[in-house]
Design a protein around this motif. Structure first.
Motif, short mmCIF file in Angstrom:
data_model
loop_
_atom_site.label_atom_id
_atom_site.label_comp_id
_atom_site.label_asym_id
_atom_site.label_seq_id
_atom_site.Cartn_x
_atom_site.Cartn_y
_atom_site.Cartn_z
N ALA A 145 41.94 0.80 -35.17
CA ALA A 145 41.03 0.31 -34.14
C ALA A 145 40.80 1.38 -33.09
O ALA A 145 41.50 2.41 -33.05
N TYR A 146 39.82 1.14 -32.22
CA TYR A 146 39.49 2.09 -31.15
C TYR A 146 39.39 1.33 -29.83
O TYR A 146 39.06 0.15 -29.80
N ILE A 147 39.63 2.05 -28.75
CA ILE A 147 39.33 1.52 -27.42
C ILE A 147 38.17 2.32 -26.85
O ILE A 147 38.01 3.51 -27.15
N LEU A 148 37.35 1.65 -26.06
CA LEU A 148 36.20 2.30 -25.44
C LEU A 148 36.64 3.00 -24.16
O LEU A 148 37.25 2.38 -23.29
N ILE A 149 36.33 4.28 -24.04
CA ILE A 149 36.63 5.03 -22.82
C ILE A 149 35.46 4.96 -21.86
O ILE A 149 35.64 4.79 -20.66
N GLY A 150 34.25 5.07 -22.38
CA GLY A 150 33.08 4.98 -21.52
C GLY A 150 31.91 5.74 -22.10
O GLY A 150 32.00 6.38 -23.15
N GLU A 151 30.79 5.70 -21.38
CA GLU A 151 29.59 6.37 -21.86
C GLU A 151 29.68 7.87 -21.63
O GLU A 151 30.53 8.36 -20.88
N ALA A 152 28.79 8.61 -22.30
CA ALA A 152 28.78 10.07 -22.20
C ALA A 152 27.35 10.57 -22.22
O ALA A 152 26.42 9.88 -22.67
N PHE A 153 27.19 11.78 -21.72
CA PHE A 153 25.93 12.53 -21.86
C PHE A 153 26.25 13.76 -22.70
O PHE A 153 27.18 14.51 -22.36
#
Length: 689
Positions: free
Chosen positions: A657-665
């Protein structure tokens, strides 16, 4: 209607699902004695609604959500109800202003202890405020003291401001263009104290409440009272929108920082939403959620419930499957409310946009919710990659409901994403913009940007240099009139900013090294402090708004390491940027005390700090450059989801599984490039927990 065996007020159940209670202010003044009656909204009763703040200052709250700042009791139907000090003061004013009037007040007209009634009444709040004859805004009693402008003086300044008609500016950007043109006619310097007083006025608690969004948007008529003084709504809303424009001008931005005045930038968005609502348009729930994160509530569940009455909730509906109805329910925990709302949005029309609302969680999460669920009770740090709540990117090829539907597990702990394009793992990171100005961390920054594996560094052309600075700010210029793409003029500001950054690194290293001979191996002598980098440069750099904490070099750090990193950066990028020429000219300017070049850095420095104060620059194993949440670290993966506006950083945990760290550019991946020639069904899925 209500009976009790003692003097304490006892609520009786409401008769129908459309019933509310109304407080009657008696015809002849009778201090704090009222009648509480029941009325059915279907019978169209004539009443006003009070919009106010339960407490004027931050206090603890009871478990039922009622403010503990008690002001005493009032009499309703001959029995006592406890109210807060601010509400009590407001009632005393209303007795003089509105005799023989029915008024709806949440703390009195809702039985706050009955969670079922409270839930039902909150689900009716949109109808309650929309049906009111007038929404009466009570700001509290005015402040007094040395240097504090009177309410009358603030009103006079509001009335002097240029009036920008809403119908002439359908969008926020159109409005700002019109406002800036009008404000150029005013001399800001001569009105500094007026603008500061106006800022302090809009810093009052009422303007920070989440509930005011709904109350102000739905009101047919608004009357504002600050103590005994009435303030016209027209000049007030005009002043709020103009102040939001003025405060972002760099010349004025430092004044706000020095005064530590908090101006909530979403106030103008509320006013724009009000105009849209009056034209029969409603913003989707996710837009209101994104714009209201800075607003305060006593009960964290109200960060969502307070927005229901003014939101187009079709975003909670799926075009493919039927979802259960999501409504206000105070029997559910905060975690349940946030998770259920996010699940409805991600499976509904909002899609992956809800993932962009997830705040940084590099620290322990305040509550046990899945990584893909935003904690709406905390500030969005860093702020999402949006402009006025709208994202200008389309990394997933388009934005909207995903072509392959994400599925939330029955226990709502997992989000199954059917397709994800992988851009590679993060191989290097810098510190955040907030942390970067220490010597060691500046050196990391230069090394990352001079890395031979970095694609932009390999070509190092003027076009690559432009791509570099645009990536560092996500191509969004928050302090400029043109937000996206960022204006090309920022390129010159970036080049001068990097020049000062180089000089700062060398200055700090040379001064530290001159006093720590242990930095150097046998046969190497510490350099003498560079005279031109003495106090003038440190004063210049220290005066910049973007430097928050200059730290000395760690004892083990070598001047030769710093110099090597700087030399590598100059070798790679000189030519694409006129670095050597700028370095020579800047040294001369610093020695002469000329601050003109420093001022050139302000536009880029301010934009970079706004964008990256809680983000870090990174490069991937494939040589891509980007910026991501400060929680991102080496080994994390960057992915693009079909239908998502931006890429995301994820981290693998146990069980695949994965955890979301956040959005990126990510440079070169914001317009659907990562999905070109790829069918979603041929991409690997992802399981977020």
């Amino acid at each position: 209607m209500e009976t009790s065996t003692d003097s304490e007020f006892r609520y009786q159940p409401l008769s129908t699902t459309s019933s509310i209670r109304l407080l009657r202010i008696r015809k002849f003044v009778s201090v704090l004695e009222y009648d509480l009656i029941e009325a059915d909204l279907k019978s169209n009763p004539v009443y006003d609604a009070l919009s106010y703040t339960w407490q004027l200052y931050e206090q603890s709250s009871t478990t039922c959500g009622v403010d503990s700042e008690r002001g005493g009791s009032i009499s309703c139907n001959g029995m006592e109800i406890n109210v807060t000090a601010n509400l009590r003061n407001g009632l005393l004013r209303l007795e003089q202003l509105r005799q023989d009037t029915l008024i709806w007040i949440d703390a009195i007209c809702i039985n706050q202890q009955d969670l079922k009634e409270r839930s039902a009444q909150v689900n009716m709040m949109g109808l309650i405020f929309g049906s009111a004859r007038t929404v009466v805004v009570w700001l509290g009693e005015p402040s007094s003291g040395p240097g504090v402008q009177s309410v009358e003086e603030i009103i006079r300044f509001m009335e002097q401001l240029p009036c920008i008609k809403e119908q002439l500016s359908e969008s926020v950007s159109d409005y700002e263009d019109t406002a800036i043109a009008a404000l150029r006619e005013m001399t800001l310097v001569t009105h500094t104290s007026d603008w500061l007083s106006l800022g302090e006025f809009f810093n009052r608690p009422w303007f920070q409440r989440c509930w005011i969004i709904q109350e102000a948007v739905l009101a047919s008529t608004i009357e504002v009272y600050h103590g005994p003084t009435q303030i016209s709504w027209g000049p007030l809303q005009n002043a709020a929108r103009l102040l939001d424009v003025v405060r972002r001008w760099y010349s004025f931005n430092q004044v706000w920082q020095k005064k530590e005045t908090i101006i909530l930038g979403s106030i103008p968005m509320i006013l724009l939403a009000r105009e849209h609502c009056r034209r029969g348009k409603l913003w989707p729930l996710e837009t209101h959620l994104a714009l209201s994160r800075t607003y305060q509530v006593t009960d964290p569940r109200d960060k969502i419930f307070a927005l229901f009455g003014i939101s187009d909730r079709s975003s909670l509906e799926s075009p493919v499957v039927e979802l259960s109805v999501f409504s206000a329910d105070y029997t559910k925990s905060i975690e349940q409310v946030y998770t259920e709302c996010s699940a409805h949005m991600v499976e509904g029309r909002t899609g992956y946009a809800v993932l962009s609302m997830v705040e940084d969680r590099s620290y322990p999460a305040p509550r046990p919710i899945p990584s893909w669920v935003p904690d709406f009770s905390v500030l969005p740090n860093p702020p999402p990659l949006t402009i006025h709540g709208q994202c200008p990117f389309s990394a997933g090829g388009f934005t909207g409901p995903p072509p392959t539907r994400p599925i939330v597990s029955p226990d709502r702990k997992e989000l199954h994403i059917p397709a994800a394009a992988r851009l590679g793992r993060i191989s290097r990171t810098s510190e955040t913009g907030q942390e970067m100005y220490s010597l060691e961390r500046m050196t990391h920054f230069f090394r990352l940007l001079a890395d031979p594996a970095l694609r932009l560094a390999k070509i190092a052309t003027p076009a690559a240099a432009e791509a570099l600075w645009r990536t560092l700010i996500a191509d969004i210029a928050v302090l400029a009139e043109e937000r996206h793409p960022a204006p090309a003029a920022l390129g010159a500001s970036f080049a001068q900013w990097v020049t000062y950054l180089i000089l700062r690194a060398l200055d700090t290293a040379s001064n530290a090294s001159a006093h720590v001979a242990d930095h150097f191996p046998d046969g190497e002598s510490p350099p003498e402090p560079i005279p031109i980098f003495d106090s003038p440069l440190r004063d210049f750099m220290g005066s910049g708004a973007y430097i928050t904490a200059l730290q000395s070099a760690p004892p083990e750090y070598r001047y030769s390491d710093v110099h090597a990193a700087v030399d590598d950066f100059i070798t790679v990028w000189d030519g694409a940027l006129p670095l050597r020429e700028l370095l020579d000219a800047t040294k001369v300017a610093v020695a002469a005390g000329d601050r003109a070049r420093l001022k050139v850095t302000h536009k880029f420095a301010g934009t970079f700090m706004w964008m990256c104060s809680a983000r870090r620059v990174f490069s991937t194993e494939r040589g891509d450059l980007g910026i991501a949440h400060q929680g991102a670290r080496v080994g994390d993966e960057v992915v693009v989801l079909p239908g998502a506006a931006v890429p995301f950083v994820v981290r693998e945990v146990e069980g695949g599984a994965y955890i979301l760290i956040g959005e990126a550019f990510v440079h070169g991946a914001m317009r659907g490039e990562a999905l070109e020639g790829k069918e979603p069904l041929h991409l690997e899925g992802l399981r977020l927990v």
